[in-house]
Scaffold this active site. Structure first.
Site, PDB file in Angstrom:
ATOM      1  N   LYS A  78       0.836  -1.196   0.000  1.00 49.63           N
ATOM      2  CA  LYS A  78       0.000   0.000   0.000  1.00 49.63           C
ATOM      3  C   LYS A  78       0.878   1.255   0.000  1.00 49.63           C
ATOM      4  CE  LYS A  78      -3.917   1.851   2.671  1.00 49.63           C
ATOM      5  NZ  LYS A  78      -4.683   1.660   3.926  1.00 49.63           N
ATOM      6  N   HIS A  82       0.898   4.127  -3.077  1.00 43.93           N
ATOM      7  CA  HIS A  82       0.294   5.419  -2.746  1.00 43.93           C
ATOM      8  C   HIS A  82       1.297   6.569  -2.655  1.00 43.93           C
ATOM      9  CE1 HIS A  82      -2.977   2.673  -1.813  1.00 43.93           C
ATOM     10  NE2 HIS A  82      -3.776   3.707  -1.951  1.00 43.93           N
ATOM     11  N   HIS A  93      -3.075   0.612  -9.270  1.00 43.94           N
ATOM     12  CA  HIS A  93      -3.550  -0.530  -8.485  1.00 43.94           C
ATOM     13  C   HIS A  93      -5.077  -0.586  -8.495  1.00 43.94           C
ATOM     14  CE1 HIS A  93      -3.582   2.801  -5.549  1.00 43.94           C
ATOM     15  NE2 HIS A  93      -4.533   2.131  -4.923  1.00 43.94           N
ATOM     16  N   LYS A 116      -5.813   8.555   9.535  1.00 44.60           N
ATOM     17  CA  LYS A 116      -5.556   8.031   8.197  1.00 44.60           C
ATOM     18  C   LYS A 116      -4.380   8.772   7.560  1.00 44.60           C
ATOM     19  CE  LYS A 116      -8.094   5.438   6.246  1.00 44.60           C
ATOM     20  NZ  LYS A 116      -8.113   3.945   6.144  1.00 44.60           N
ATOM     21  N   CYS A 128     -14.095   2.686   1.189  1.00 46.53           N
ATOM     22  CA  CYS A 128     -13.205   2.750   0.026  1.00 46.53           C
ATOM     23  C   CYS A 128     -11.902   2.067   0.427  1.00 46.53           C
ATOM     24  CB  CYS A 128     -12.885   4.186  -0.365  1.00 46.53           C
ATOM     25  SG  CYS A 128     -14.197   5.370  -0.060  1.00 46.53           S
ATOM     26  N   SER A 129     -11.535   1.017  -0.293  1.00 46.07           N
ATOM     27  CA  SER A 129     -10.305   0.323   0.072  1.00 46.07           C
ATOM     28  C   SER A 129      -9.817  -0.480  -1.129  1.00 46.07           C
ATOM     29  CB  SER A 129     -10.539  -0.565   1.305  1.00 46.07           C
ATOM     30  OG  SER A 129      -9.308  -1.031   1.827  1.00 46.07           O
ATOM     31  N   GLU A 194      -3.510   8.824  -4.905  1.00 42.59           N
ATOM     32  CA  GLU A 194      -4.215   7.636  -5.389  1.00 42.59           C
ATOM     33  C   GLU A 194      -4.091   7.556  -6.899  1.00 42.59           C
ATOM     34  OE1 GLU A 194      -5.369   5.179  -3.929  1.00 42.59           O
ATOM     35  OE2 GLU A 194      -6.399   5.645  -2.061  1.00 42.59           O
ATOM     36  N   GLU A 196      -5.954   4.610  -9.261  1.00 43.78           N
ATOM     37  CA  GLU A 196      -6.694   3.362  -9.097  1.00 43.78           C
ATOM     38  C   GLU A 196      -7.630   3.091 -10.258  1.00 43.78           C
ATOM     39  OE1 GLU A 196      -7.396   3.547  -4.260  1.00 43.78           O
ATOM     40  OE2 GLU A 196      -8.977   4.339  -5.571  1.00 43.78           O
TER      41      GLU A 196
END
Length: 277
Positions: A78, A82, A93, A116, A128-129, A194, A196
């Site tokens: 992660k 990120h 990702h 976070k 959201c993940s 991010e 994605e």
């Protein structure tokens, strides 16, 4: 017209990604574990300075690194996925975004916890993940249906982790609907961001069903159930801040989909990857 950044990402083949990002573990060699090994050095990394220990630990989770067509290339932490320094080079990702509705059609929102590392304190959709690079979340066969099932498996896991919604409740009290995939990139607070391909999932509780919501305070600062009109009012409040993907989805699709919540057959299972780059 595709952006210059989109062109960069599009031209990266699997071998280019593995060469450019040597920390990515090729699919056939992946550990098939939720997280990579952490070390005492993680917390000392300057990018984690001042951050919460639990959130630092979660940065070792193994996300699914992708090519332009949403094909899995391998596992990347992660943290790796990120960092804007990697995103700017095209590292991509897989993610999911859940919109969880009660039986009256109200949407559950969360405000991300201050702890976070990315997008702290911002309001967003229910959950959201990321599906992780493990057998039951990866979509090993490679079909869209299998990838969607992997995202749903991850969503059930994260709804419990973030919002305390028991997995058994999610599996038995309502139904998931896959709407589409959006591809976007957005910077967060330095040095994070991010990039994605995000699987958009609607979930609605069945008639007369209720759901437990008991948030993990390390993940969720606040939550609320809202109607479409109440959400529109929130967007007009200058004191409230929202995640970039949530704003994108609201501006592009959400309200039209919400109107069809009782019968999503006309809008679900869209195979297109909608590029927002």
């Amino acid at each position: 017209m595709s952006s210059q950044y989109a062109q960069l990402v599009k031209q990266l083949a699997a071998e280019d990604i593995l060469e450019k990002f040597p920390e990515v573990i090729p699919l056939q060699k992946r550990p098939n574990t939720h997280s990579s090994e952490s070390s005492a050095d993680d917390a000392k990394d300057k990018v984690f300075s001042g951050h919460d220990d639990e959130q630092i630990r979660l940065m070792n989770e193994n996300c699914i690194v992708l090519d332009w067509e949403d094909e899995a290339i391998g596992a990347g932490t992660k943290k790796l996925c990120h960092l804007m320094s990697n995103i700017e080079k095209g590292l991509l990702h897989r993610a999911f975004s859940v919109f969880f509705f009660d039986n009256e059609g109200k949407l559950l929102l969360q405000q991300r916890a201050s702890e976070k590392i990315t997008f702290p304190d911002l309001w967003t959709n229910t959950c959201c993940s990321h599906p992780l690079c493990v057998d039951d979340e990866l979509g090993l066969g490679g079909s869209l249906q299998e990838k969607v099932q992997g995202a749903v498996t991850a969503a059930v896991r994260k709804l419990e982790h973030e919002l305390g919604i028991p997995q058994e409740e999610t599996k038995t009290r309502g139904q998931f609907h896959f709407l589409n995939r959006i591809h976007y990139m957005a910077p967060s607070n330095e040095p994070w961001g991010e990039h994605e391909i995000d699987y958009i999932l609607f979930y609605r509780l069945g008639q007369d069903q209720k759901s437990t919501v008991d948030p993990n305070v390390n993940e969720v600062r606040d939550f609320k159930w809202v109607t479409a009109e109440e959400l529109k009012s929130m967007f007009e409040d200058p004191s409230l801040k929202f995640t970039p993907w949530f704003k994108l989805i609201c501006e592009s699709y959400l309200y039209q989909w919400w109107e069809q919540l009782k019968d999503l057959s006309q809008v679900e299972n869209d195979p297109t990857i909608h590029r927002m780059l």
